[in-house]
Design a protein around this motif. Structure first.
Motif: not given
Length: 102
Positions: A40-52
């Motif tokens: 989650f920290t390395n693969h998913i969170f960065p995309m969610l943060l950029r989307t947000r």
């Protein structure tokens, strides 16, 4: 003289980076092994943060439905996985990410 367009929102990045695209091409076409486990920290969170961060330049009414509870989204229980998949698919982040946590 070369002039580029002004950067009115420098903090706002594209949701998918060049690294994401190249990694996807490598996995799909060149036999580059995918990570053994999606993080989650390395693969998913960065995309969610950029989307947000796009909420400030996009008036989509669905922003209120996107969770910012990063700890809950990173939790691997069944109920919270459904929440994460809903958040990811709402903005069409990545089918691979959704499948990895579903």
């Amino acid at each position: 003289m070369i002039v580029g367009p002004p950067d009115y929102a420098p903090e706002v990045q594209g949701v998918v980076t060049l690294y994401d695209i190249l990694a996807d091409v490598g996995h799909a076409n060149f036999g580059v092994p995918a990570p053994a486990q999606i993080s989650f920290t390395n693969h998913i969170f960065p995309m969610l943060l950029r989307t947000r961060r796009l909420q400030w330049v996009n008036s989509d009414p669905n922003w209120s439905e996107v969770s910012e509870d990063w700890a809950a989204l990173g939790n691997n229980t069944a109920a919270l996985r459904r929440c994460a998949v809903k958040t990811l698919t709402m903005f069409a982040i990545s089918k691979a990410c959704c499948n990895a946590i579903a």
